[in-house]
Design a protein around this motif. Structure first.
Motif, short mmCIF file in Angstrom:
data_model
loop_
_atom_site.label_atom_id
_atom_site.label_comp_id
_atom_site.label_asym_id
_atom_site.label_seq_id
_atom_site.Cartn_x
_atom_site.Cartn_y
_atom_site.Cartn_z
N THR A 438 6.82 -12.92 -71.20
CA THR A 438 5.52 -13.47 -71.60
C THR A 438 4.99 -12.66 -72.77
OG1 THR A 438 3.34 -14.18 -70.81
CG2 THR A 438 4.15 -12.04 -70.04
N PHE A 439 3.90 -13.16 -73.39
CA PHE A 439 3.37 -12.55 -74.62
C PHE A 439 1.86 -12.38 -74.46
CE2 PHE A 439 1.60 -13.03 -78.94
CZ PHE A 439 2.26 -11.98 -79.57
N LEU A 440 1.36 -11.15 -74.74
CA LEU A 440 -0.07 -10.86 -74.67
C LEU A 440 -0.55 -10.58 -76.09
CD1 LEU A 440 -2.65 -10.26 -73.05
CD2 LEU A 440 -1.86 -7.89 -72.85
N PRO A 441 -1.27 -11.55 -76.72
CA PRO A 441 -1.74 -11.35 -78.10
C PRO A 441 -2.84 -10.28 -78.17
CG PRO A 441 -2.63 -13.38 -77.21
CD PRO A 441 -1.69 -12.85 -76.19
N ALA A 450 0.88 -14.17 -84.35
CA ALA A 450 1.90 -13.98 -83.32
C ALA A 450 2.25 -12.52 -83.18
CB ALA A 450 3.15 -14.80 -83.64
N LYS A 451 1.21 -11.68 -83.16
CA LYS A 451 1.43 -10.26 -82.93
C LYS A 451 0.79 -9.88 -81.62
CE LYS A 451 1.87 -8.51 -87.65
NZ LYS A 451 1.38 -7.50 -88.61
N GLY A 452 1.50 -9.08 -80.84
CA GLY A 452 0.97 -8.68 -79.55
C GLY A 452 2.00 -7.90 -78.76
N ILE A 453 1.76 -7.85 -77.45
CA ILE A 453 2.58 -7.06 -76.54
C ILE A 453 3.55 -8.00 -75.81
CG2 ILE A 453 2.54 -5.53 -74.55
CD1 ILE A 453 -0.35 -4.83 -75.38
N SER A 454 4.82 -7.63 -75.76
CA SER A 454 5.84 -8.42 -75.04
C SER A 454 6.06 -7.79 -73.67
CB SER A 454 7.16 -8.44 -75.82
OG SER A 454 6.98 -9.05 -77.08
#
Length: 609
Positions: A438-441, A450-454
């Motif tokens: 999942t992706f946490l922007p 589209a930058k964030g925590i994977s």
């Protein structure tokens, strides 16, 4: 406790006609019977009652002349060790019928073929008749359906399609086949999604060609049963007497005993469990008739198995679902009918709630087993509850629910001390090596660029974090309460929520299939019973004996030889009393020259083989 049986043969002097007397006496030590045989001088007619064993005959094979006179046959006398269902056995009245029952080369198939050939020959020249009648056509169809080559071909075709059905996933959505069987990478060089969908290979077991093969095999089994097995059983049920010594030469084993009586042989056969029938100087005995019924039972079992499989294919329901922990679904929304005979059930109105999903792990960290705690409920109350696992399904009111798969649906986190938030996870890798992410922007800018925590997870035990540059940051266990700092954001993992993969079936054919397999196992064991037959004919002082068996022929020959070795030799055939007592430990033979002479000379006690 050893069983002891005795009989007594008095001389025939002063006796006119055929006298008969039978008496029995049971002692407190064991079963003991004394049987009397009366004979008339010069007629060689005996009344055999059979109950024990004796030893001491010198056997000598002789070539019998086919022109020897045949003794007259009197009315039948049935002698048997206990209850015999006489109406179930019929006597062969003609020599032709006896010979057809004895000659192993004449089978029911050959008889049917000869009847077909005779019905198709013309009355003038014997050529084929083109005036086909419904009866002749029916016989031809039965003969073709009962062909062994056709049945083997049907079995190979069904086995091949069944194997293909285990390779190709069944009853999946078309999108699954688009992804799993692309046209640029065909399986086995020819299997693509187009081939699978065009030939209905995604529903093999309910396809028209698979059900048609089952129907054709069922027709072949019924034709074989009616044209081969039933006639063979009908012949085997007949008790027959051979009246010609030439018939004995065609048997599997034949021999001639000098100075031996029919009653002594009958006694030994009874001791070995044979059913014995006697008429005048002739004798017929058999054992293991149940083995003849076994092929019919096997055919019946196969028909039940195929009927159950067909009922399941066109009269059941099936469905699969992946449900996250804590959610519910209605059974009727998941189940899809298999065919036109599928009928709705009240169980479809019930709901299934996934109370909890959890996984057992091996010491190496690999998945060992996964479980689901399920609740079956109506809209008002819970009616059933069970924890299921792989190979431990839920069964309720005709519904069977299997645990087949699992997945990770979401990860529950707290960001910078906020309330718990569920981040939906998607499958990045499938199969045995599952991977979900999942992706946490990070703010509005991170969402736009589209930058964030994977966040990644392979199972329910740990979660891996990567920063917005793709660098590894750390690992946290769900529920540990330890925060992790990623790009200035504090994250606490509360839980990893799993999803339970369930397969639902309503299969009315399962009881029929189970019954078929039960009958198949039983009749397979019964088929090992040998059907053994023995004939004997008294010709003067000689006794002609022959026999055959449908299986275990070597063992049958050895057993018959042992029985013939125990038949006592009579030095004075007409005027000699023989008193024989036999038990499990040995046999004793006592002789006296006449009925008035009380002197008895006892033979040496010899062990019974």
């Amino acid at each position: 406790m050893a069983s002891v049986v005795k009989w007594h043969v008095p001389p025939a002097s002063g006796v006119s006609g055929l006298g008969r007397r039978l008496s029995s006496d049971f002692s407190s030590v064991g079963r003991e019977a004394q049987l009397n045989f009366l004979s008339c001088r010069g007629c060689n007619h005996l009344l055999p009652r059979v109950s024990a064993a004796a030893k001491g005959n010198v056997r000598q094979k002789q070539n019998r002349s086919s022109n020897s006179s045949e003794p007259k046959i009197k009315s039948p006398v049935i002698v048997a060790p206990g209850p015999i269902s006489a109406p179930s056995l019929t006597e062969l009245s003609s020599e032709d019928e006896v010979q057809s029952a004895v000659d192993s080369s004449v089978s029911a198939q050959n008889l049917e073929s000869r009847r077909l050939s005779s019905s198709q020959s013309s009355s003038s020249g014997g050529g084929p008749s083109w005036n086909l009648t419904p009866r002749s056509v029916g016989r031809r169809v039965l003969r073709e359906l009962s062909s062994l080559q056709l049945a083997i071909g049907e079995l190979f075709a069904i086995a091949g399609l069944s194997a293909l059905g285990t390779i190709i996933e069944q009853n999946e959505a078309p999108q699954f086949y688009f992804e799993s069987y692309p046209e640029d990478k065909p399986l086995f060089g020819f299997l693509t999604w187009r081939t699978i969908l065009d030939f209905d290979l995604n529903h093999i077991y309910s396809s028209w060609y698979y059900l048609g093969l089952l129907l054709l095999l069922a027709a072949s089994l019924m034709a074989c049963t009616s044209t081969r097995q039933l006639p063979l059983v009908k012949v085997a049920r007949r008790w027959s007497f051979m009246k010609s010594t030439s018939s004995y030469k065609k048997l599997q084993i034949s021999d001639t005993l000098e100075k031996a009586k029919l009653s002594d042989l009958a006694t030994l056969l009874m001791a070995e469990g044979f059913e014995v029938f006697a008429r005048g100087p002739a004798l017929y005995a058999f054992r293991g008739l149940a083995g003849r019924y076994a092929p019919i039972g096997v055919h019946l079992a196969l028909l039940l198995i195929m009927a159950g499989a067909t009922l399941s294919a066109i009269g059941g329901y099936h469905g699969t679902v992946m449900v996250p922990q804590g959610l519910s679904f209605q059974i009727g929304d998941v189940l899809q009918p298999n065919g036109i005979l599928a009928t709705p059930s009240p169980v479809m109105n019930l709901q299934i709630h996934i109370d909890k999903f959890y996984i057992d792990y091996r010491p190496t960290g690999e998945v060992s087993q996964f479980h689901s705690d399920l609740s079956v409920a109506t809209r008002k109350e819970q009616v059933y509850k069970k924890s299921i696992a792989v190979n431990d399904p839920l069964r309720y009111d005709g519904l069977t629910m299997y645990q087949t798969d699992w997945a990770i649906s979401a990860v529950q986190v707290r960001i910078d001390g906020s309330d718990p938030v569920n981040l939906v996870m998607a499958a990045l890798e499938k199969g045995d090596k599952k991977l979900y992410g999942t992706f946490l922007p990070l703010g509005e800018e991170g969402l736009a660029k589209a930058k964030g925590i994977s966040i990644l997870a392979r199972d329910l035990q740990s979660v891996v974090f990567y920063d917005q540059e793709g660098k590894f940051v750390g690992v946290r266990r769900p529920g540990s309460g330890r925060p992790i700092e990623v790009d200035g954001t504090s994250i606490v993992v509360d839980d990893v929520i799993g999803s339970s993969g369930l397969e639902l079936k309503m299969d009315p054919g399962v009881p029929v299939v189970y019954a078929g397999f039960g009958i198949l196992m039983l009749t397979t064991c019964i088929s090992y019973l040998s059907h053994s037959q023995i004939w004997a004919l008294q010709e003067g002082t000689n006794l002609v004996v022959g026999g055959k068996s449908n299986r275990a022929k070597v063992e049958f020959e050895i057993e018959l030889n042992k029985i013939l070795d125990l038949v006592p030799e009579l030095t004075n055939f007409e005027n000699e009393n023989v008193l024989v007592s036999a038990s499990n430990s040995g046999v004793t033979i006592a002789r006296s020259p006449s009925a008035t002479n009380n002197f008895t000379e006892k033979a040496e006690k010899q062990p019974v083989d």
